[in-house]
Write an enzyme that holds these catalytic residues in place. Structure first.
Site, PDB file in Angstrom:
ATOM      1  CG  ASP A  13      76.750 -53.764  16.305  1.00 56.37           C
ATOM      2  OD1 ASP A  13      75.854 -53.886  15.438  1.00 56.37           O
ATOM      3  OD2 ASP A  13      76.012 -54.282  18.015  1.00 56.37           O
ATOM      4  CG  HIS A  42      74.511 -54.355   8.040  1.00 59.80           C
ATOM      5  ND1 HIS A  42      75.021 -55.191   7.690  1.00 59.80           N
ATOM      6  CD2 HIS A  42      74.896 -54.309   9.287  1.00 59.80           C
ATOM      7  CE1 HIS A  42      74.840 -56.047   8.209  1.00 59.80           C
ATOM      8  NE2 HIS A  42      74.907 -55.883   9.290  1.00 59.80           N
TER       9      HIS A  42
HETATM   10  P1  IMP Z   1      66.648 -59.910  18.912  1.00 63.09           P
HETATM   11  O1  IMP Z   1      68.061 -60.370  18.126  1.00 63.09           O
HETATM   12  O2  IMP Z   1      66.059 -58.362  18.872  1.00 63.09           O
HETATM   13  O3  IMP Z   1      65.905 -61.120  19.386  1.00 63.09           O
HETATM   14  O4  IMP Z   1      68.028 -59.786  20.264  1.00 63.09           O
HETATM   15  C1  IMP Z   1      68.291 -60.698  20.343  1.00 63.09           C
HETATM   16  C2  IMP Z   1      69.762 -60.506  20.838  1.00 63.09           C
HETATM   17  O5  IMP Z   1      70.463 -60.237  19.903  1.00 63.09           O
HETATM   18  C3  IMP Z   1      70.171 -58.652  22.383  1.00 63.09           C
HETATM   19  O6  IMP Z   1      70.978 -59.282  23.049  1.00 63.09           O
HETATM   20  C4  IMP Z   1      70.444 -58.060  21.151  1.00 63.09           C
HETATM   21  O7  IMP Z   1      71.396 -56.582  21.283  1.00 63.09           O
HETATM   22  C5  IMP Z   1      71.265 -58.444  19.803  1.00 63.09           C
HETATM   23  N1  IMP Z   1      71.083 -58.789  18.834  1.00 63.09           N
HETATM   24  C6  IMP Z   1      70.500 -58.211  17.678  1.00 63.09           C
HETATM   25  N2  IMP Z   1      70.641 -57.608  16.847  1.00 63.09           N
HETATM   26  C7  IMP Z   1      71.779 -57.285  16.306  1.00 63.09           C
HETATM   27  C8  IMP Z   1      73.249 -56.313  15.965  1.00 63.09           C
HETATM   28  O8  IMP Z   1      72.936 -56.434  14.705  1.00 63.09           O
HETATM   29  N3  IMP Z   1      74.255 -55.627  16.544  1.00 63.09           N
HETATM   30  C9  IMP Z   1      74.231 -56.482  18.225  1.00 63.09           C
HETATM   31  N4  IMP Z   1      73.609 -57.181  18.648  1.00 63.09           N
HETATM   32  C10 IMP Z   1      72.191 -57.490  18.443  1.00 63.09           C
HETATM   33 MG    MG Z   2      74.932 -53.283  14.612  1.00 60.37          MG
END
Ligand code: IMP
Ligand code: MG
Length: 334
Positions: A13, A42
């Site tokens: 982000d 994105h």
């Molecule tokens: P997962 O990737 O859904 O398994 O989540 C694992 C960790 O990565 C969590 O803390 C999510 O909030 C974080 N996360 C996954 N994708 C994003 C993203 O695109 N932006 C911010 N955090 C992410």
């Molecule tokens: Mg994002």
């Protein structure tokens, strides 16, 4: 301009979508490849519309750009098809035949798993989908009838483009602090998010990369659980104008001040050759909508210099507002 890899500096982000969509138009990117999976969103503003893309590359805003999804990526078919319609890119998007597929069962597993809850995953099921890939039981893009018209060899297309001197951009997702290897384990995502890993997912060798651009936001945000050094209270974040909600899941983002020590480590592991800093206007309102470095207030310039000192790379792009062209582009003057 050769081949550029764009990755996130902290916990995702950072505004990679904005930076990549700017580069797409400005540098006339010929070919771009997105890595990762559907968990990342994105955000791009284009033609007066806001897009939060989970699958389609952010370079879609340049209508001559060939859009690809790499072999290491993990595809959510309904989401991809929906975004292809929304962005109207049916005729110019390709999907590597060996990309793996994330299915609704993976999301169900993710959402009902207590460990996933502890981590605070996005709930899309990317962890369970990657587990299946590692077990070698995952479906691949070549198994899916609805993807037939898009199937390609993304590595071959990308390397051929590099060989003839075309302009290529590899789009990373999340940020290094969410890397399975280098991030804040176990509070991380299920893949490595470094520049080297993006190259690996696409199938481009390190010697073919010209620029590694690491995108940092002027302050840090994080969604999900895990330590966040210097974390502010929600009230303080709101007061400073740093409070955000996630583009993908709508969850509150936690926030903290920019961390120079972390930025140093992140730049090193990625091998940063250039740095972008987004949302400088949130830290320094007098920099809002500036498009020239000289127009920035002195304190903002000091901050940028400190970032350069920590990362050892020039800050070439600076975001100064939400508009697509609210950017200081110093590439020709450095
Ligand atoms: P997962 O990737 O859904 O398994 O989540 C694992 C960790 O990565 C969590 O803390 C999510 O909030 C974080 N996360 C996954 N994708 C994003 C993203 O695109 N932006 C911010 N955090 C992410
Ligand atoms: Mg994002």
């Amino acid at each position: 301009m050769g081949c550029t890899v764009v990755v996130g500096g902290f916990w995702g982000d950072e505004g990679k979508g904005k930076i990549i969509s700017y580069l797409a138009v400005k540098d006339k990117i010929d070919v771009s490849v997105r890595a990762g999976s559907v968990n990342a969103a994105h955000t791009i503003y284009h033609d007066g519309k806001r897009f939060a893309l989970h699958m389609v590359p952010s370079t879609f805003v340049y209508d001559k750009c060939r859009l690809l999804i790499g072999a290491g990526a993990n595809i959510h078919v309904p989401q991809l098809l929906k975004e292809i319609r929304e962005t109207n890119v049916e005729g110019r998007i390709g999907v590597d035949k060996q990309a793996s597929i994330i299915e609704s069962i993976h999301s169900t597993t993710d959402k009902s798993d207590s460990h996933s809850k502890k981590i605070g995953t996005t709930g899309w099921g990317v962890g369970p989908a990657i587990q299946e890939r590692a077990k070698r039981t995952a479906k691949l893009a070549s198994d899916i009838l609805d993807l037939k018209q898009f199937l390609t060899d993304a590595a071959k297309e990308t390397n051929s483009a590099i060989d003839v001197g075309k302009t290529v951009l590899l789009e990373g997702t999340q940020g290094l602090m969410l890397s399975l290897f280098h991030g804040s384990y176990p509070y991380v995502t299920s893949r490595d998010t470094s520049a080297a890993a993006v190259c690996s997912e696409v199938g481009v060798g390190p010697s073919n990369v010209d620029t590694v651009l690491v995108v940092y936001k002027a302050f840090i945000t994080r969604v999900g659980a895990g330590d966040l050094p210097g974390e502010l209270s929600k009230e303080d974040a709101i007061r400073r104008g740093w409070f955000e909600t996630a583009a993908g899941t709508g969850r509150d983002r936690r926030s903290a001040p920019f961390n120079f020590e972390l930025a140093r480590r992140v730049a090193k592991i990625n091998g940063a050759t250039e740095v972008a800093v987004t949302k400088l206007d949130i830290l320094y309102p007098d920099s809002k909508e500036a498009t020239h470095y000289d127009a920035l207030p002195k304190e903002a310039k000091n901050f940028i210099e400190q970032v350069e000192k920590a990362t050892g790379a020039p800050v070439t792009l600076i975001g100064t507002g939400p508009g697509a062209l609210d950017i200081v582009d110093r590439r020709s003057s450095l």
